[in-house]
Design an enzyme around this catalytic site. Sequence first.
Site, PDB file in Angstrom:
ATOM      1  N   GLY A 552      -4.436  -7.291   5.675  1.00 28.25           N
ATOM      2  CA  GLY A 552      -4.914  -6.027   5.863  1.00 28.25           C
ATOM      3  C   GLY A 552      -6.060  -5.796   4.732  1.00 28.25           C
ATOM      4  O   GLY A 552      -5.998  -6.573   3.842  1.00 28.25           O
ATOM      5  N   GLY A 554      -7.648  -2.236   2.959  1.00 24.10           N
ATOM      6  CA  GLY A 554      -7.569  -0.865   2.821  1.00 24.10           C
ATOM      7  C   GLY A 554      -8.652  -0.415   1.640  1.00 24.10           C
ATOM      8  O   GLY A 554      -9.250  -1.060   1.324  1.00 24.10           O
ATOM      9  N   GLY A 555      -8.409   0.748   1.454  1.00 25.81           N
ATOM     10  CA  GLY A 555      -9.372   1.220   0.318  1.00 25.81           C
ATOM     11  C   GLY A 555      -9.023   0.866  -0.934  1.00 25.81           C
ATOM     12  O   GLY A 555      -9.895   0.825  -1.789  1.00 25.81           O
ATOM     13  N   PHE A 556      -7.869   0.562  -1.225  1.00 30.12           N
ATOM     14  CA  PHE A 556      -7.356  -0.071  -2.314  1.00 30.12           C
ATOM     15  C   PHE A 556      -7.639  -1.375  -2.484  1.00 30.12           C
ATOM     16  O   PHE A 556      -8.187  -1.893  -3.573  1.00 30.12           O
ATOM     17  CB  PHE A 556      -5.851   0.060  -2.632  1.00 30.12           C
ATOM     18  CG  PHE A 556      -5.374  -0.520  -3.735  1.00 30.12           C
ATOM     19  CD1 PHE A 556      -5.208   0.285  -4.994  1.00 30.12           C
ATOM     20  CD2 PHE A 556      -4.851  -1.779  -3.875  1.00 30.12           C
ATOM     21  CE1 PHE A 556      -4.548  -0.078  -6.150  1.00 30.12           C
ATOM     22  CE2 PHE A 556      -4.147  -2.300  -4.926  1.00 30.12           C
ATOM     23  CZ  PHE A 556      -4.336  -1.311  -6.195  1.00 30.12           C
ATOM     24  N   GLY A 557      -7.931  -2.203  -1.400  1.00 35.72           N
ATOM     25  CA  GLY A 557      -8.412  -3.667  -1.680  1.00 35.72           C
ATOM     26  C   GLY A 557      -7.743  -4.528  -0.426  1.00 35.72           C
ATOM     27  O   GLY A 557      -7.404  -3.909   0.415  1.00 35.72           O
ATOM     28  N   VAL A 559      -4.974  -6.955   1.399  1.00 34.44           N
ATOM     29  CA  VAL A 559      -3.636  -7.506   1.312  1.00 34.44           C
ATOM     30  C   VAL A 559      -3.537  -8.871   1.895  1.00 34.44           C
ATOM     31  O   VAL A 559      -3.810  -9.364   2.929  1.00 34.44           O
ATOM     32  CB  VAL A 559      -2.831  -6.357   1.924  1.00 34.44           C
ATOM     33  CG1 VAL A 559      -1.342  -6.843   2.034  1.00 34.44           C
ATOM     34  CG2 VAL A 559      -3.013  -5.041   1.680  1.00 34.44           C
ATOM     35  N   LYS A 573      -1.082  -7.072  -2.730  1.00 37.46           N
ATOM     36  CA  LYS A 573      -2.054  -6.259  -2.420  1.00 37.46           C
ATOM     37  C   LYS A 573      -3.061  -6.196  -3.840  1.00 37.46           C
ATOM     38  O   LYS A 573      -2.522  -5.870  -4.816  1.00 37.46           O
ATOM     39  CB  LYS A 573      -1.545  -4.761  -2.333  1.00 37.46           C
ATOM     40  CG  LYS A 573      -2.439  -3.841  -1.873  1.00 37.46           C
ATOM     41  CD  LYS A 573      -1.695  -2.444  -1.520  1.00 37.46           C
ATOM     42  CE  LYS A 573      -2.263  -1.346  -0.664  1.00 37.46           C
ATOM     43  NZ  LYS A 573      -1.453  -0.508  -0.393  1.00 37.46           N
ATOM     44  N   ASP A 669      -0.606  10.066   4.089  1.00 36.81           N
ATOM     45  CA  ASP A 669      -1.459   9.341   4.904  1.00 36.81           C
ATOM     46  C   ASP A 669      -0.541   8.748   5.913  1.00 36.81           C
ATOM     47  O   ASP A 669      -0.389   7.416   6.104  1.00 36.81           O
ATOM     48  CB  ASP A 669      -2.162   8.234   4.137  1.00 36.81           C
ATOM     49  CG  ASP A 669      -3.371   7.620   4.945  1.00 36.81           C
ATOM     50  OD1 ASP A 669      -3.543   7.922   5.783  1.00 36.81           O
ATOM     51  OD2 ASP A 669      -3.841   6.599   4.237  1.00 36.81           O
TER      52      ASP A 669
END
Length: 882
Positions: A552, A554-557, A559, A573, A669
């Site tokens: 995956g 995401g905005g965070f980074g 996965v 993550k 979210d």
Amino acid sequence: MGFFKVHSIIRSNCIRFFVLLVCIASSSIIGAVSQATVFQPKDAYRILCGVTGNATDSQGRLWVGDGDVSAMSILNLNTGKDLQASDSSSNTDVPDRVPFSTARILTAPAAYSFPVSPGLHYVRLYFYPFAFSGFSPSNVILSVNADSYTLMSNVSISDLMYADNLAFVFKEFSVNVSSTLFTLNIIPGMAENAYAMVNGIEVISMPDDLYKKSLMAVGIGVTIPFPLQSTAMETLYRLNVGGQTVTESMDDLGRMWQPDLAYTIGAAQGVADSTQDPISYGTLENYTAPSEVYQSARSMSNDNAVNLQFNLTWNFTADVNFTYYIRLHFCEFQYDLSNMRVFDIDVNGALAMSAYDVVAAASGKLVATFLDFALTLQGTNVNPVIFVQLHPNSSSKPSYYNAILNGIEIFKMNDTTGSLQGPPPVIMIPRPVPATGSSGKSSGRNMGVIAGITVCVIALVALLVGYVYLRRWQRWKFEKGGGMSRPSTWTPIPTHSRTGITHSMISKLSSVSRKSATSSYVSSVPSGNCRYFSFAEIVDMTNNFDEGNVIGVGGFGKVYKGVCDDGTMVAVKRGNPTSEQGVTEFRTEIELLSKLRHRHLVSLIGFCEDHNEMILVYDYMSNGPLRGHLYGAGLPPLSWKQRLDICIGSARGLHYLHTGAAHGIIHRDVKTTNILLDENFVAKVSDFGLSKTGPSLEQTHVSTAVKGSFGYLDPEYFRRQQLTEKSDVYSFGVVLLEVLCARPAINPTLPRDQVNMAEWAMAWKKKGLLDQIIDPFLVGKVSKDSLEKFGETAEKCLLESGIDRPAMGDVLWNLEYALQLHEASRERELDVSNPKVKEMPVSEEQHLTGLAVVPEESPVLSEDSDDATASAVFSQLVNTGR
Ligand SMILES: *[C@@H]1O[C@H](CO)[C@@H](O)[C@H](O)[C@H]1NC(C)=O
Ligand SMILES: *[C@@H]1O[C@H](CO)[C@@H](O)[C@H](O)[C@H]1NC(C)=O
Ligand SMILES: *[C@@H]1O[C@H](CO)[C@@H](O)[C@H](O)[C@H]1NC(C)=O
Ligand SMILES: *[C@@H]1O[C@H](CO)[C@@H](O)[C@H](O)[C@H]1NC(C)=O
Ligand SMILES: *[C@@H]1O[C@H](CO)[C@@H](O)[C@H](O)[C@H]1NC(C)=O
Ligand SMILES: *[C@@H]1O[C@H](CO)[C@@H](O)[C@H](O)[C@H]1NC(C)=O
Ligand SMILES: *[C@@H]1O[C@H](CO)[C@@H](O)[C@H](O)[C@H]1NC(C)=O
Ligand SMILES: *[C@@H]1O[C@H](CO)[C@@H](O)[C@H](O)[C@H]1NC(C)=O
């Protein structure tokens, strides 16, 4: 009356027009204006009206009272009819007591005259009418002229506040002053009993090169000169796009920048992002806009195909028959090179700029630039709206189909008669009737019509009042205002505002939620059991972050899938180093997340912060996100019972976040990609907490919510910017429909009325035809009443107003009921020998409140329905309800 602090003034003569000559030898008297910046205003007057003495506002800016004879060395005050008024209520609607808690009341034309050096000046006016000594706030109607311009004409301040839902009225003008004496005329309006009331006035020099002298005219397509040297402008909007409020004290020119979310339109309001990297001003002056404005932006999603279908849109109301100066601020902080993000800019549907490339225009990444346009709204059938739209331009094959905007300013130019005044505001909500204590009428009626009579009455009233309150007044010190209540508490103040106070509302709200979240964590949750991993262990686990293991992004980074040393599968993550999240915040998150343990929440196993890494290790969910099992991934479809179980599980997880040990967490979210399924298809809610609860994460609150929002965002939240648990309930309603219809929340490739699933499905639901649009796989496999209950639940979640939506616990109960109905019908089908099954109506209240029906006592259990299936439904209800 006995509670007012009154200072009446009776001056030597009764001239209707008086000049209050505020003559300050030099601007350095008001020292607070000069900050350690490059631009030093030649003139800087910050006048507190109706006050003797100085005062400092909460931003540390010094205001000088206009009644302070000694401070203003030359005061040539010829006054006929004015009062110094003070609002002693501790009103919390306004952000600050200075300048709002005092005012000068004028019942005849008056003027403030400022010695200045010619050139551009900001003129800022503050109006906050409060009830005072028989003057009703609703009678504050006034005009303001300066030089040859009409800045305001016959404006009812309270009408303005009602129409726009403002807590106070703030007006900013820029005027090119041509002489060395700048005179601001304030004139009571034309209505009966009308009087003027002003709280604060700023007159401050501004850089002469702030605006362009010629502008590109939108729709005409040519650059035309504008007579800016002889045009006054009013600031209508000044937004820090994708960012937070920038206060006056953070801006070299004392300007306030507001968040833009309230002006974004439609499902595609994009993604708010920001950077901490310093920006460079290139060829611009660094007072063009504060760096905070350039360090935050709104851009499109990272899905090229979706972006091509959408515009990033901002809507603003404006008056017809005026020309507007529109300035768009840009700074690219994500991409390094030109031709990575290229877009078109439309203003009111007309192309204003094609193929704009911020990096190319600014000559670099992290370099600020701006574009100016002139837009004329003219005609008979023109909407009083300005809308700005950004759309990717793919003609040069840029790396990304995307667009970005960092700030926007809209100014209104005076018309050919020199006026800035538009039509009176349209009042939608009926005004409340003033409370009985307000006696403005009787005293007000005597004023302002015939000079002689008026003056005498005023003089008498003033004399009396002055005599009675002389002693009280003498004891009163301005700085100690407050503590006394006044008999008439009616003020025309709505509860919140669009332009006036939005920012302080937001910070108030977020500080509340912040506090409750933190305190509950600290007090009620046992300490977590979270493991520390070394970076080497993480590298081992993920096979050195093998791209093949990415499950995956995401905005965070990213996965990654990984294997722990004990053989268990984990999801790793890895925080993007450029993520806004700091190390302290990261640690706070770990503290919080490690304490959240629930069967329906994805657990945090451990973390790693070696080498400045920010890595979180979670339980691995082998069946991945729910979305993949609904559509698009080619996985076998889920049965109706599986879907109900998954919805119930997720609802339990969310219910726990809202009300459980972790009390008060709003997920922000909720969507089908954040509901993960383990090997047994047990639903677990993920992605909660991260960048959503930490105290110093204000910046990401809004952006995270917006990121998850395509099609899921609570409309009330983005309208009112008030985030509650009910925003999660709304998003969960979208999830329910997605589960039922097996299609994305937003699908831009569909016809217009189908793009937004929630709207589309609710339209079918209203027609009673929800069964027509369900996942084809489910057709014939769902009982009518189970579907009915499920659809009804989704519909309630999606109600327009948050207070009407059920709480998560109620949603949970309704879904369980839908499951019972489904199982009952399955059993019925199996029990072919007994076709005489009767539906068991259970009233809304009963199942909503959890009061289950005891079968034996139920009157609906009549003689002809004594079959076991119906009883089974009820006994199960009894069981599950507890
Ligand atoms: C108000 O401030 C000005 C400028 O600092 C100062 O000269 C003046 O004495 C002050 N007046 C009072 C009453 O404090
Ligand atoms: C202001 O007006 C003067 C003439 O009165 C003109 O010389 C000057 O350029 C103007 N300033 C701006 C910024 O337009
Ligand atoms: C603005 O630019 C000037 C040079 O033109 C520089 O001296 C000053 O430090 C800059 N101010 C800020 C806040 O960057
Ligand atoms: C935005 O402006 C356009 C153009 O006038 C209008 O059609 C649309 O309804 C507006 N949207 C909102 C939400 O005001
Ligand atoms: C985007 O804006 C342009 C210009 O106003 C308009 O022609 C186009 O239809 C818009 N596209 C969408 C998807 O709204
Ligand atoms: C995109 O940019 C090209 C080149 O400037 C321009 O001709 C075109 O009108 C722009 N818009 C679209 C939608 O292609
Ligand atoms: C704008 O001006 C036109 C004529 O110049 C007039 O017919 C129209 O009513 C005006 N619109 C408004 C809103 O004042
Ligand atoms: C603003 O008003 C002045 C007269 O006071 C006029 O000369 C000027 O042209 C006006 N500006 C515009 C943009 O119409």
